[in-house]
Design a protein around this motif. Structure first.
Motif, mmCIF file in Angstrom:
data_model
loop_
_atom_site.group_PDB
_atom_site.id
_atom_site.type_symbol
_atom_site.label_atom_id
_atom_site.label_comp_id
_atom_site.label_asym_id
_atom_site.label_seq_id
_atom_site.Cartn_x
_atom_site.Cartn_y
_atom_site.Cartn_z
ATOM 1 N N ALA A 187 0.827 -1.206 0.000
ATOM 2 C CA ALA A 187 0.000 0.000 0.000
ATOM 3 C C ALA A 187 0.862 1.257 0.000
ATOM 4 O O ALA A 187 1.959 1.295 0.564
ATOM 5 C CB ALA A 187 -0.918 -0.011 1.221
ATOM 6 N N ASP A 188 0.337 2.305 -0.633
ATOM 7 C CA ASP A 188 1.057 3.578 -0.745
ATOM 8 C C ASP A 188 0.724 4.551 0.377
ATOM 9 O O ASP A 188 1.406 5.575 0.526
ATOM 10 C CB ASP A 188 0.740 4.238 -2.088
ATOM 11 C CG ASP A 188 1.239 3.438 -3.267
ATOM 12 O OD1 ASP A 188 2.310 2.818 -3.149
ATOM 13 O OD2 ASP A 188 0.544 3.415 -4.300
ATOM 14 N N SER A 189 -0.313 4.274 1.129
ATOM 15 C CA SER A 189 -0.733 5.214 2.174
ATOM 16 C C SER A 189 -1.376 4.437 3.310
ATOM 17 O O SER A 189 -1.731 3.257 3.169
ATOM 18 C CB SER A 189 -1.735 6.232 1.613
ATOM 19 O OG SER A 189 -2.942 5.580 1.244
ATOM 20 N N ARG A 236 -7.361 -0.476 4.090
ATOM 21 C CA ARG A 236 -8.281 -1.149 3.170
ATOM 22 C C ARG A 236 -7.752 -2.529 2.782
ATOM 23 O O ARG A 236 -8.508 -3.512 2.733
ATOM 24 C CB ARG A 236 -8.496 -0.286 1.927
ATOM 25 C CG ARG A 236 -9.283 0.986 2.197
ATOM 26 C CD ARG A 236 -9.543 1.776 0.933
ATOM 27 N NE ARG A 236 -10.433 2.909 1.199
ATOM 28 C CZ ARG A 236 -11.311 3.392 0.331
ATOM 29 N NH1 ARG A 236 -11.402 2.873 -0.870
ATOM 30 N NH2 ARG A 236 -12.083 4.414 0.643
ATOM 31 N N GLN A 237 -6.466 -2.591 2.481
ATOM 32 C CA GLN A 237 -5.864 -3.867 2.122
ATOM 33 C C GLN A 237 -5.996 -4.869 3.268
ATOM 34 O O GLN A 237 -6.390 -6.031 3.058
ATOM 35 C CB GLN A 237 -4.391 -3.670 1.773
ATOM 36 C CG GLN A 237 -3.670 -4.964 1.407
ATOM 37 C CD GLN A 237 -2.165 -4.790 1.306
ATOM 38 O OE1 GLN A 237 -1.596 -3.923 1.971
ATOM 39 N NE2 GLN A 237 -1.526 -5.598 0.487
ATOM 40 N N TYR A 276 -7.811 -2.620 -3.156
ATOM 41 C CA TYR A 276 -7.647 -1.589 -2.130
ATOM 42 C C TYR A 276 -7.028 -0.299 -2.662
ATOM 43 O O TYR A 276 -7.097 0.740 -2.006
ATOM 44 C CB TYR A 276 -6.786 -2.126 -0.981
ATOM 45 C CG TYR A 276 -5.330 -2.325 -1.343
ATOM 46 C CD1 TYR A 276 -4.418 -1.275 -1.283
ATOM 47 C CD2 TYR A 276 -4.863 -3.572 -1.756
ATOM 48 C CE1 TYR A 276 -3.087 -1.453 -1.617
ATOM 49 C CE2 TYR A 276 -3.528 -3.760 -2.089
ATOM 50 C CZ TYR A 276 -2.650 -2.700 -2.025
ATOM 51 O OH TYR A 276 -1.343 -2.873 -2.363
ATOM 52 N N ASN A 277 -6.413 -0.341 -3.831
ATOM 53 C CA ASN A 277 -5.736 0.834 -4.364
ATOM 54 C C ASN A 277 -6.729 1.958 -4.625
ATOM 55 O O ASN A 277 -7.859 1.717 -5.072
ATOM 56 C CB ASN A 277 -5.013 0.476 -5.664
ATOM 57 C CG ASN A 277 -3.806 -0.392 -5.414
ATOM 58 O OD1 ASN A 277 -2.783 0.064 -4.918
ATOM 59 N ND2 ASN A 277 -3.930 -1.679 -5.739
ATOM 60 N N GLN A 278 -6.291 3.178 -4.397
ATOM 61 C CA GLN A 278 -7.187 4.318 -4.559
ATOM 62 C C GLN A 278 -6.976 5.072 -5.865
ATOM 63 O O GLN A 278 -7.821 5.898 -6.228
ATOM 64 C CB GLN A 278 -7.027 5.268 -3.366
ATOM 65 C CG GLN A 278 -7.491 4.655 -2.053
ATOM 66 C CD GLN A 278 -7.405 5.621 -0.889
ATOM 67 O OE1 GLN A 278 -6.367 6.235 -0.661
ATOM 68 N NE2 GLN A 278 -8.486 5.774 -0.149
ATOM 69 N N GLU A 279 -5.873 4.785 -6.552
ATOM 70 C CA GLU A 279 -5.650 5.482 -7.806
ATOM 71 C C GLU A 279 -6.481 4.849 -8.928
ATOM 72 O O GLU A 279 -6.891 3.699 -8.863
ATOM 73 C CB GLU A 279 -4.161 5.489 -8.193
ATOM 74 C CG GLU A 279 -3.576 4.103 -8.419
ATOM 75 C CD GLU A 279 -2.893 3.564 -7.185
ATOM 76 O OE1 GLU A 279 -3.335 3.924 -6.075
ATOM 77 O OE2 GLU A 279 -1.951 2.766 -7.330
#
Length: 753
Positions: free
Chosen positions: A237-239, A245-246, A577-580
């Protein structure tokens, strides 16, 4: 206009011979779509059907071949996601069925596998839009944007009523959509399942043990308060928001699997401390189980279902903590298990091969490099080690050994992939892709070397064995042929210059593996007669199983069921889970459920065991605090009102504090009851189980009397192996002390009093 018809890279077009154009009807209406149907003249070639309709406005009907019995539809073979070749979101349909990877059902390189590849090409149809789709939406399916969780598009769904202009580009036919569809246009052949469908039912005298494998797709907690990654890497995850979420999705997947032993791949390799990834994950999973009353132990949320993780003392200091990592990669494999169901006997880190081959060079002896000067293949390649553990099945004397694996990926190359590159036509060594004539991807010979080592090392454990994990090999690729069987006697070649630790495995000539180890692909065995069941991964528009559960022949008759749980491979990446790349729908697309928790589907196996079955070790029963449950299997002659009794020898010193219950049967016939014995201490005992004819009779039913030699142990007992082998030894692995560590501590497994 006038002109000649010609093919331009497969696309039919008219090349004008002059500049004269005649407008016949300036107000022509939009043509009505025609159904895309196959006719006998197409010769059973779907490509011919598409070619015949090229340039037309067509509709996808519910029955493409009216002459055949069953309805022939277009099925989703890759769900709506990003297409890196076209650099846009689209999906891929296939005629009649999803496209299986050629080596899933046929031996890699065989004529049958090659025919499967041709059939896939023949059946493929991309679904496109005139302009790139906006992030987070499917332009021709507005129901998805309104309520995506209830309107997913999944692999093997059929789409009917979609209209579009049939075009051809980039070597494939493409339907350029012209209308919108609703949920009524989607035929669900494999709808979502909140839990895997596993036939784990047993007779009263038996119980099931569930073993599963799950790739958690780079679960990294080090950037978000976890212990540091020794490789200073983050692949997840990036954030913080993405990580939460993940984590929620992975927890939902593990909870839904309901496995007693679970192999994990791609979990961060940041040790076994309280802030390590595996410890953190276990603690969040265990929050799902909070019911403590002993009378409720059969409830799904009872604390008996909580997990422990296995730790390895990698640095040999006899302490399992954040300084101990498993292997040298940023990710690793792990294992969870339920101490209420199985007891850990022994753990070993089994070293997998490394490759130390020469760098690949040009005719001048210079290393091949890409446009940035990076060496394309330096000959140095590595596998992740196997985590092997022997368990004792509680209430039996049976041992079960599990090996968790994650073999070399198909993406990056190995030395063997480059052989003959000088002869490849129009090949650019700076940026060209190596050839893959048998569809195994890169490094198949390196995986063969690893499979041979897995087979050899697991053989040393003996008894009942299960190999689980992401083997990065489809069901009939070379590595699987080594571990299972090789029905066509294919020559299976291992990579050159491989080493186990510091010891050579195969030399400069590589090796030929002349034997297979005879494991049974449990999911494949139980999927016979179930179309489109045996797959765990989707790559481009082809599905197949990379994640496997292989059982030793000794376990074949114990297998109740084995299946993949299609929560990931069948789902769009829009649900991850990614938001982008989600646009304004980023929150609408997310749900804290198991769907698209990873890119691999988990697989699960159910095995049957009989209560009090003797085996390789003494019959073992576990104390839960001071309480011991003793199973008693009664014959068909048992009658309602009979009294079941238990006696213990030698007589415990604290016999006055021990409760030995008498149980009055509530029903007649064969059945299994449980004695709840309280106050007994750990030790070795003989239990005598008897049945008295009735509440008033002293007659003992002879055929019901059982004497059990039992080793009574504490459930949460953990101690070091007597013989701790230093890590990275040359003998094939590391024996280490075992951890049941978690943030909640060992008291996690004791009942409160």
């Amino acid at each position: 206009m006038r002109g000649f018809v010609e093919e331009d890279y497969g696309m039919t077009k008219v090349v004008a011979t002059d500049g004269l154009w005649e407008v016949v009807d300036a107000n022509a209406a939009k043509p009505e779509p025609i159904d895309l149907v196959q006719i006998p003249e197409d010769g059973n070639s779907f490509q011919a059907t598409l070619e015949r309709h090229e340039g037309m406005l067509v509709r996808l009907p519910a029955d493409i071949v009216p002459e055949q019995k069953d309805d022939q539809t277009m099925r989703i073979s890759r769900t709506f996601s990003f297409d890196y070749s076209g650099y846009r979101n689209n999906l891929v349909l296939a005629f009649e069925r999803p496209n299986f990877q050629p080596n899933q059902h046929y031996v890699a390189g065989s004529k049958e596998a090659k025919q499967q590849a041709e059939d896939n090409n023949n059946r493929r149809l991309y679904v496109e839009t005139d302009s790139k789709a906006a992030d987070g939406v499917i332009p021709y399916y507005p129901d998805f944007g309104i309520n995506p969780q209830n309107n997913p598009l999944r692999i093997n769904d059929a789409i009917v009523g979609l209209e579009g202009v049939l075009s051809y580009s980039y070597n494939n036919f493409r339907l350029i959509t012209q209308n919108t569809i609703t949920a009524e246009n989607i035929i669900k052949h494999q709808p979502r399942q909140p839990t895997p469908t596993v036939n784990d039912k047993t007779e009263h005298h038996s119980f099931d043990i569930r073993v599963a494998t799950l790739n958690v797709l780079n679960y990294f907690n080090s950037p978000f308060g976890g212990d540091a990654n020794p490789q200073q890497s983050n692949r997840g995850a990036d954030s913080q928001a993405e990580f939460e979420r993940q984590q929620a999705k992975i927890v939902a997947a593990i909870h839904g699997l309901d496995a007693d032993i679970l192999g994990l791949m791609e979990i961060e390799n940041n040790g076994y401390g309280s802030a390590g990834a595996i410890s953190s994950l276990v603690n969040y999973v265990n929050l799902k189980y909070n019911r403590e009353d002993s009378g409720d132990h059969a409830k799904d949320d009872h604390i008996d279902n909580r997990y422990a993780f296995i730790g390895i003392d990698a640095n040999g200091d006899t302490v399992i903590d954040k300084l101990d990592t498993f292997g040298g990669d940023a990710i690793t494999s792990g294992m969870l298990y339920r101490p209420a169901r199985v007891s850990l006997e022994k753990v070993k880190q089994v070293l997998m091969p490394s490759q130390q081959a020469p760098v690949v060079v040009d005719k001048n002896g210079d290393a091949l490099v890409d446009s940035k000067g990076k060496v394309r293949e330096n000959g140095k390649n590595y596998q992740r080690d196997m985590l092997a553990a022997a368990f004792i099945i509680n209430n039996t004397g049976k041992r079960l050994t599990i090996g968790v694996n994650h073999l070399k990926s198909k993406g990056s190359t190995c030395w063997e992939d480059w052989q003959g590159w000088e002869t490849w036509e129009n090949f650019d060594p700076a940026k060209g892709k190596v050839k893959d004539p048998d569809f195994q991807g890169s490094c198949e010979n390196f995986r063969v070397a690893a499979a041979d080592e897995i087979g050899k090392q697991m053989e040393k454990w003996g008894g009942d064995r299960v190999i689980v994990g992401d083997l990065n090999s489809y069901a009939h690729e070379d590595a699987l042929l080594v571990l299972t069987d090789n029905p066509t006697a294919k020559t299976l070649k291992a990579a050159r210059d491989t080493f186990i630790g510091e010891q050579p495995q195969f030399g400069a000539e590589g090796g030929v593996i002349s034997r297979s180890y005879g494991y049974i692909n449990a999911v494949e065995m139980m999927s016979k007669g179930k179309p489109y069941a045996g797959y765990s991964y989707s790559y481009n528009d082809e599905i197949g199983a990379l994640d496997h559960i292989l059982v030793s022949p000794s376990l074949k008759d114990r297998v109740l069921d084995a299946t993949d749980w299609h929560i990931n491979a069948a789902e769009s990446t829009l649900f991850d889970y990614n938001q982008e790349h989600k646009g304004d729908n980023v929150d609408l697309l997310y749900s804290a459920d198991a769907y698209r928790s990873s890119d691999h589907d988990p697989a699960i196996l159910a095995l049957a065991y009989r209560y009090n079955q003797v085996g390789e070790v003494p019959l073992q029963m576990l104390l839960d605090g001071s309480r011991l449950s003793v199973p008693y299997t009664l014959p068909a002659t048992a009658q309602a009102g009979d009294i079941a009794t238990i006696a213990i020898s030698p007589t415990p010193e604290n016999i006055a504090q021990i409760t030995l219950p008498k149980v009055e049967l509530q029903q007649s016939g064969a059945q299994t009851i449980m004695f709840d014995v309280n106050g007994l201490k750990a030790g070795k005992y003989t239990f005598t189980l008897s049945l008295i004819g009735s509440a008033t009779s002293k007659t003992v039913a002879d055929n019901a009397t059982q004497q059990l030699e039992v080793n009574v142990k504490h459930r949460d007992g953990v101690k070091a192996d007597d013989d701790i082998t230093p890590p990275n030894n040359n003998a094939g692995g590391t024996l280490g002390i075992v951890g049941l560590l978690s943030l909640l501590g060992l008291s996690l497994f004791r009942r409160k009093h």
